[in-house]
Design a protein around this motif. Structure first.
Motif, PDB file in Angstrom:
ATOM      1  N   ARG A  10       0.866  -1.254   0.063  1.00  0.00           N
ATOM      2  CA  ARG A  10      -0.094  -0.056  -0.132  1.00  0.00           C
ATOM      3  C   ARG A  10       0.936   1.330  -0.062  1.00  0.00           C
ATOM      4  O   ARG A  10       0.414   2.287  -0.805  1.00  0.00           O
ATOM      5  N   ARG A  13       2.017   1.539  -3.529  1.00  0.00           N
ATOM      6  CA  ARG A  13       0.820   2.097  -4.318  1.00  0.00           C
ATOM      7  C   ARG A  13       0.771   3.452  -4.198  1.00  0.00           C
ATOM      8  O   ARG A  13       0.268   4.366  -5.231  1.00  0.00           O
ATOM      9  N   MET A  14       0.695   4.109  -2.934  1.00  0.00           N
ATOM     10  CA  MET A  14       0.490   5.524  -2.500  1.00  0.00           C
ATOM     11  C   MET A  14       1.385   6.222  -3.070  1.00  0.00           C
ATOM     12  O   MET A  14       1.042   7.468  -3.647  1.00  0.00           O
ATOM     13  N   LEU A  21      -5.473  10.357  -8.096  1.00  0.00           N
ATOM     14  CA  LEU A  21      -5.669   8.945  -7.756  1.00  0.00           C
ATOM     15  C   LEU A  21      -6.632   8.629  -8.938  1.00  0.00           C
ATOM     16  O   LEU A  21      -7.431   9.135  -9.376  1.00  0.00           O
ATOM     17  N   ASP A  25      -7.254   3.128  -7.480  1.00  0.00           N
ATOM     18  CA  ASP A  25      -6.525   3.487  -6.385  1.00  0.00           C
ATOM     19  C   ASP A  25      -7.574   4.097  -5.277  1.00  0.00           C
ATOM     20  O   ASP A  25      -7.423   3.739  -3.855  1.00  0.00           O
ATOM     21  N   ARG A  26      -8.555   4.947  -5.617  1.00  0.00           N
ATOM     22  CA  ARG A  26      -9.480   5.430  -4.873  1.00  0.00           C
ATOM     23  C   ARG A  26     -10.286   4.684  -4.039  1.00  0.00           C
ATOM     24  O   ARG A  26     -10.227   4.538  -2.870  1.00  0.00           O
ATOM     25  N   GLU A  28      -9.386   1.487  -3.302  1.00  0.00           N
ATOM     26  CA  GLU A  28      -8.384   0.471  -2.344  1.00  0.00           C
ATOM     27  C   GLU A  28      -8.394   1.431  -1.409  1.00  0.00           C
ATOM     28  O   GLU A  28      -8.343   1.114  -0.414  1.00  0.00           O
ATOM     29  N   PHE A  29      -7.853   2.823  -1.469  1.00  0.00           N
ATOM     30  CA  PHE A  29      -7.724   3.593  -0.211  1.00  0.00           C
ATOM     31  C   PHE A  29      -8.682   3.769   0.745  1.00  0.00           C
ATOM     32  O   PHE A  29      -8.916   3.826   1.795  1.00  0.00           O
ATOM     33  N   GLU A  30      -9.958   4.067  -0.024  1.00  0.00           N
ATOM     34  CA  GLU A  30     -11.189   4.265   0.758  1.00  0.00           C
ATOM     35  C   GLU A  30     -11.519   2.827   1.541  1.00  0.00           C
ATOM     36  O   GLU A  30     -11.948   3.014   2.667  1.00  0.00           O
ATOM     37  N   MET A  32      -9.428   0.720   2.512  1.00  0.00           N
ATOM     38  CA  MET A  32      -8.735   0.434   3.569  1.00  0.00           C
ATOM     39  C   MET A  32      -9.061   1.256   4.565  1.00  0.00           C
ATOM     40  O   MET A  32      -9.105   0.667   5.922  1.00  0.00           O
ATOM     41  N   VAL A  33      -9.705   2.252   4.769  1.00  0.00           N
ATOM     42  CA  VAL A  33     -10.310   3.105   5.729  1.00  0.00           C
ATOM     43  C   VAL A  33     -11.460   2.504   6.441  1.00  0.00           C
ATOM     44  O   VAL A  33     -11.371   2.226   7.694  1.00  0.00           O
TER      45      VAL A  33
END
Length: 106
Positions: A10, A13-14, A21, A25-26, A28-30, A32-33
């Motif tokens: 991660r 990736r970031m 993004l 990616d958006r 994946e990151f959302e 993750m939260v």
């Protein structure tokens, strides 16, 4: 073993994503939260339930005859380990699943 793999994937990736993004990616990151929040609540509930069971066991041990401080302390230590293990299970389960999923991604 899974957590360092997921964190490394991660972070790379970031770093590669930069300030703009992609939709992937958006997501994946959302995700993750949300996933961390869900794992926290699952862990909390599991620890609470295990703590309730441990409390009942310790209360029964306190009333048992003959009462033994050593036995009670052993049960307390076992209860603490059990509560911790139950709390870590949801986190471990998600980290392992993420390591598998992220390892398949290109």
């Amino acid at each position: 073993m899974a957590t360092p793999q997921v964190v490394t994937h991660r972070l790379v990736r970031m770093a590669r994503a930069g300030p703009v993004l992609s939709a992937r990616d958006r997501r994946e990151f959302e995700g993750m939260v949300w996933e961390k929040s869900a794992a926290f609540w699952e862990s909390w509930a599991a620890m609470w339930a295990e703590g309730a069971k441990a409390g009942a066991t310790l209360a029964a041990a306190s009333l048992a005859a003959p009462w033994s401080a050593t036995r009670w302390a052993e049960q307390l230590g076992a209860a603490m380990l059990s509560i911790t293990a139950q709390g870590l299970m949801p986190v471990q389960r998600r980290a392992t699943a993420n390591a598998r999923r992220l390892g398949r991604m290109r």
